[in-house]
Design a protein around this motif. Structure first.
Motif, PDB file in Angstrom:
ATOM      1  N   SER A   1      -4.558   7.121  10.259  1.00  0.00           N
ATOM      2  CA  SER A   1      -4.232   7.483   9.353  1.00  0.00           C
ATOM      3  C   SER A   1      -2.782   6.962   9.192  1.00  0.00           C
ATOM      4  CB  SER A   1      -3.929   9.222   9.061  1.00  0.00           C
ATOM      5  OG  SER A   1      -5.051   9.876   9.078  1.00  0.00           O
ATOM      6  N   GLU A   2      -2.134   6.739  10.416  1.00  0.00           N
ATOM      7  CA  GLU A   2      -1.018   6.134  10.409  1.00  0.00           C
ATOM      8  C   GLU A   2      -0.861   4.687  10.012  1.00  0.00           C
ATOM      9  OE1 GLU A   2       2.710   5.018  13.714  1.00  0.00           O
ATOM     10  OE2 GLU A   2       1.567   6.972  13.902  1.00  0.00           O
ATOM     11  N   VAL A   3      -2.070   3.900  10.409  1.00  0.00           N
ATOM     12  CA  VAL A   3      -2.164   2.541  10.209  1.00  0.00           C
ATOM     13  C   VAL A   3      -2.493   2.278   8.755  1.00  0.00           C
ATOM     14  CG1 VAL A   3      -3.872   0.697  10.399  1.00  0.00           C
ATOM     15  CG2 VAL A   3      -3.134   2.010  12.420  1.00  0.00           C
ATOM     16  N   GLY A   4      -3.405   3.323   8.063  1.00  0.00           N
ATOM     17  CA  GLY A   4      -3.682   3.053   6.633  1.00  0.00           C
ATOM     18  C   GLY A   4      -2.501   3.372   5.736  1.00  0.00           C
ATOM     19  N   ILE A   5      -1.712   4.229   5.972  1.00  0.00           N
ATOM     20  CA  ILE A   5      -0.450   4.705   5.222  1.00  0.00           C
ATOM     21  C   ILE A   5       0.606   3.601   5.441  1.00  0.00           C
ATOM     22  CG2 ILE A   5       1.602   6.249   4.874  1.00  0.00           C
ATOM     23  CD1 ILE A   5      -0.548   8.475   5.436  1.00  0.00           C
ATOM     24  N   SER A   6       0.656   3.119   6.822  1.00  0.00           N
ATOM     25  CA  SER A   6       1.556   1.814   7.254  1.00  0.00           C
ATOM     26  C   SER A   6       1.363   0.733   6.154  1.00  0.00           C
ATOM     27  CB  SER A   6       1.468   1.625   8.459  1.00  0.00           C
ATOM     28  OG  SER A   6       2.207   2.582   9.305  1.00  0.00           O
ATOM     29  N   GLN A   7       0.076   0.309   5.967  1.00  0.00           N
ATOM     30  CA  GLN A   7      -0.537  -0.858   5.402  1.00  0.00           C
ATOM     31  C   GLN A   7      -0.143  -0.541   3.774  1.00  0.00           C
ATOM     32  OE1 GLN A   7      -4.687  -1.023   6.561  1.00  0.00           O
ATOM     33  NE2 GLN A   7      -3.950  -2.538   8.409  1.00  0.00           N
ATOM     34  N   PHE A   8      -0.367   0.549   3.323  1.00  0.00           N
ATOM     35  CA  PHE A   8      -0.089   1.037   1.875  1.00  0.00           C
ATOM     36  C   PHE A   8       1.269   0.972   1.707  1.00  0.00           C
ATOM     37  CE2 PHE A   8       1.012   4.314  -1.058  1.00  0.00           C
ATOM     38  CZ  PHE A   8       0.306   3.863  -2.288  1.00  0.00           C
ATOM     39  N   ILE A   9       2.153   1.392   2.456  1.00  0.00           N
ATOM     40  CA  ILE A   9       3.782   1.521   2.479  1.00  0.00           C
ATOM     41  C   ILE A   9       4.289  -0.036   2.374  1.00  0.00           C
ATOM     42  CG2 ILE A   9       5.958   1.960   3.546  1.00  0.00           C
ATOM     43  CD1 ILE A   9       4.639   4.779   4.110  1.00  0.00           C
ATOM     44  N   PHE A  10       3.730  -0.592   3.186  1.00  0.00           N
ATOM     45  CA  PHE A  10       4.304  -2.158   3.333  1.00  0.00           C
ATOM     46  C   PHE A  10       3.808  -2.710   2.085  1.00  0.00           C
ATOM     47  CE2 PHE A  10       3.324  -6.661   4.333  1.00  0.00           C
ATOM     48  CZ  PHE A  10       4.696  -6.934   4.752  1.00  0.00           C
ATOM     49  N   LYS A  11       2.469  -2.810   1.500  1.00  0.00           N
ATOM     50  CA  LYS A  11       2.200  -3.313   0.294  1.00  0.00           C
ATOM     51  C   LYS A  11       2.856  -2.993  -0.730  1.00  0.00           C
ATOM     52  CE  LYS A  11      -2.017  -3.903  -2.405  1.00  0.00           C
ATOM     53  NZ  LYS A  11      -1.543  -3.364  -3.850  1.00  0.00           N
ATOM     54  N   ARG A  12       3.354  -1.577  -0.896  1.00  0.00           N
ATOM     55  CA  ARG A  12       4.180  -1.052  -1.963  1.00  0.00           C
ATOM     56  C   ARG A  12       5.387  -1.585  -1.715  1.00  0.00           C
ATOM     57  NH1 ARG A  12       5.168  -0.579  -6.684  1.00  0.00           N
ATOM     58  NH2 ARG A  12       6.275   1.222  -7.495  1.00  0.00           N
ATOM     59  N   GLN A  13       6.042  -2.008  -0.724  1.00  0.00           N
ATOM     60  CA  GLN A  13       7.320  -2.534  -0.429  1.00  0.00           C
ATOM     61  C   GLN A  13       7.488  -3.848  -0.971  1.00  0.00           C
ATOM     62  OE1 GLN A  13       7.761  -1.533   3.790  1.00  0.00           O
ATOM     63  NE2 GLN A  13       9.866  -1.304   3.104  1.00  0.00           N
ATOM     64  N   VAL A  14       6.425  -4.727  -0.598  1.00  0.00           N
ATOM     65  CA  VAL A  14       6.158  -6.098  -1.108  1.00  0.00           C
ATOM     66  C   VAL A  14       6.238  -6.141  -2.804  1.00  0.00           C
ATOM     67  CG1 VAL A  14       4.741  -8.084  -1.521  1.00  0.00           C
ATOM     68  CG2 VAL A  14       5.155  -6.719   1.028  1.00  0.00           C
ATOM     69  N   GLU A  15       5.503  -5.156  -3.345  1.00  0.00           N
ATOM     70  CA  GLU A  15       5.367  -5.145  -4.979  1.00  0.00           C
ATOM     71  C   GLU A  15       6.932  -4.980  -5.315  1.00  0.00           C
ATOM     72  OE1 GLU A  15       0.792  -3.314  -5.026  1.00  0.00           O
ATOM     73  OE2 GLU A  15       2.573  -2.017  -5.307  1.00  0.00           O
ATOM     74  N   ILE A  16       7.647  -3.907  -4.882  1.00  0.00           N
ATOM     75  CA  ILE A  16       8.824  -3.576  -5.233  1.00  0.00           C
ATOM     76  C   ILE A  16       9.958  -4.859  -5.244  1.00  0.00           C
ATOM     77  CG2 ILE A  16      10.804  -2.036  -4.893  1.00  0.00           C
ATOM     78  CD1 ILE A  16       8.742   0.352  -4.221  1.00  0.00           C
ATOM     79  N   ILE A  17       9.754  -5.447  -4.190  1.00  0.00           N
ATOM     80  CA  ILE A  17      10.740  -6.402  -4.027  1.00  0.00           C
ATOM     81  C   ILE A  17      10.377  -7.650  -5.105  1.00  0.00           C
ATOM     82  CG2 ILE A  17      11.578  -8.349  -2.650  1.00  0.00           C
ATOM     83  CD1 ILE A  17      11.056  -6.211  -0.121  1.00  0.00           C
ATOM     84  N   LYS A  18       9.215  -7.940  -5.177  1.00  0.00           N
ATOM     85  CA  LYS A  18       8.345  -8.721  -5.967  1.00  0.00           C
ATOM     86  C   LYS A  18       9.065  -8.410  -7.528  1.00  0.00           C
ATOM     87  CE  LYS A  18       4.314 -11.170  -7.590  1.00  0.00           C
ATOM     88  NZ  LYS A  18       4.241 -10.892  -8.930  1.00  0.00           N
ATOM     89  N   GLU A  19       8.939  -7.101  -7.995  1.00  0.00           N
ATOM     90  CA  GLU A  19       9.247  -6.626  -9.063  1.00  0.00           C
ATOM     91  C   GLU A  19      10.901  -6.804  -9.460  1.00  0.00           C
ATOM     92  OE1 GLU A  19      10.233  -2.308 -11.047  1.00  0.00           O
ATOM     93  OE2 GLU A  19       8.099  -2.472  -9.719  1.00  0.00           O
ATOM     94  N   LEU A  20      11.722  -6.711  -8.398  1.00  0.00           N
ATOM     95  CA  LEU A  20      13.229  -7.117  -8.675  1.00  0.00           C
ATOM     96  C   LEU A  20      13.341  -8.583  -8.536  1.00  0.00           C
ATOM     97  CD1 LEU A  20      14.579  -4.674  -5.844  1.00  0.00           C
ATOM     98  CD2 LEU A  20      14.982  -4.293  -8.307  1.00  0.00           C
TER      99      LEU A  20
END
Length: 235
Positions: free
Chosen positions: A208-227
């Motif tokens: 679960s930790e691996v799956g959620i870590s991957q999701f959080i990292f992907k979301r961070q990249v999307e937010i930075i790209k948006e900015l």
């Protein structure tokens, strides 16, 4: 002010503000070294860059900032200033932002506690609809994912599900990569304009930790790209 920043009073609002303004004036003059950094939490992601003090007026200060910081400040209308010269972190409201010129004007300075500094793991806020269900032996509540970290999950539900604090159960989150389930304990129940926000402490196994870590990292990249794609940037 919200669950990220909270104003605190050391002497009085007026005395605290004058002390902060005096410190900024000393930084502006060069009598104090400029170690100033601005901090915002855009969709729970920390955005922090250094800043220069341009002018100090009676109640307001103009700064030269990083363009990405200017974008976030234009959206949040508030920012936190950090310096070893301050007694505490400082929060201020935004009077003016020019993203293209990387300039902002702040006022309403006060000391603050930044609750986000105490987080044990990175949290991301969600805008897309991701379904979540919390189940116990006797009841369940379903809603949408509001934010997520490796230590906690916040979900929005309709109405009041009638759950007791510290109630333990299992959360199932329908992530794009597949559903993940893990044990959780209810920490807070917060009324919202529409429905209720449920905040949980979670216990993750390795998968679960691996799956959620991957999701959080992907979301961070999307937010930075948006900015970085914000109109007015010339990075």
């Amino acid at each position: 002010m919200n669950d990220t920043y909270q104003k605190i009073e050391l002497a009085s609002p007026e005395a605290d503000e004058q002390e902060i303004l005096s410190c900024l004036a000393e930084i502006r003059s060069g009598r104090l070294a400029n170690d100033l950094k601005l901090v915002n939490y855009y969709r729970e992601i920390p955005v922090s860059y250094s800043a220069d003090v341009l002018t100090v007026e009676e109640t307001s200060v103009e700064f030269l900032v990083h363009q990405i910081q200017a974008v976030v400040i234009s959206l949040e209308k508030v920012t936190v200033l950090k310096s070893d010269h301050f007694k505490r972190p400082v929060i201020a409201t935004v009077n003016y932002v020019n993203v293209e010129k990387s300039r902002i004007v702040l006022s309403g300075f006060s000391y603050a506690m930044v609750r986000a500094d105490r987080r044990m793991s990175v949290r991301v806020a969600l805008t897309e609809l991701i379904r979540v269900t919390f189940r116990t032996e006797e009841s369940s509540a379903s809603g949408r994912l509001l934010d997520m970290s490796l230590t906690g999950v916040s979900i929005g539900v309709d109405g009041d599900p009638g759950l007791e604090l510290s109630e333990r159960g299992e959360i199932t989150v329908g992530l794009p990569s597949g559903s993940i389930s893990f044990p959780a304990s209810l920490l807070k129940v917060v009324p919202m304009t529409s429905g209720t926000r449920l905040v949980f402490e979670v216990e993750l196994d390795r998968a679960s930790e691996v799956g959620i870590s991957q999701f959080i990292f992907k979301r961070q990249v999307e937010i930075i790209k948006e900015l970085k794609e914000h109109p007015g940037l010339n990075l």
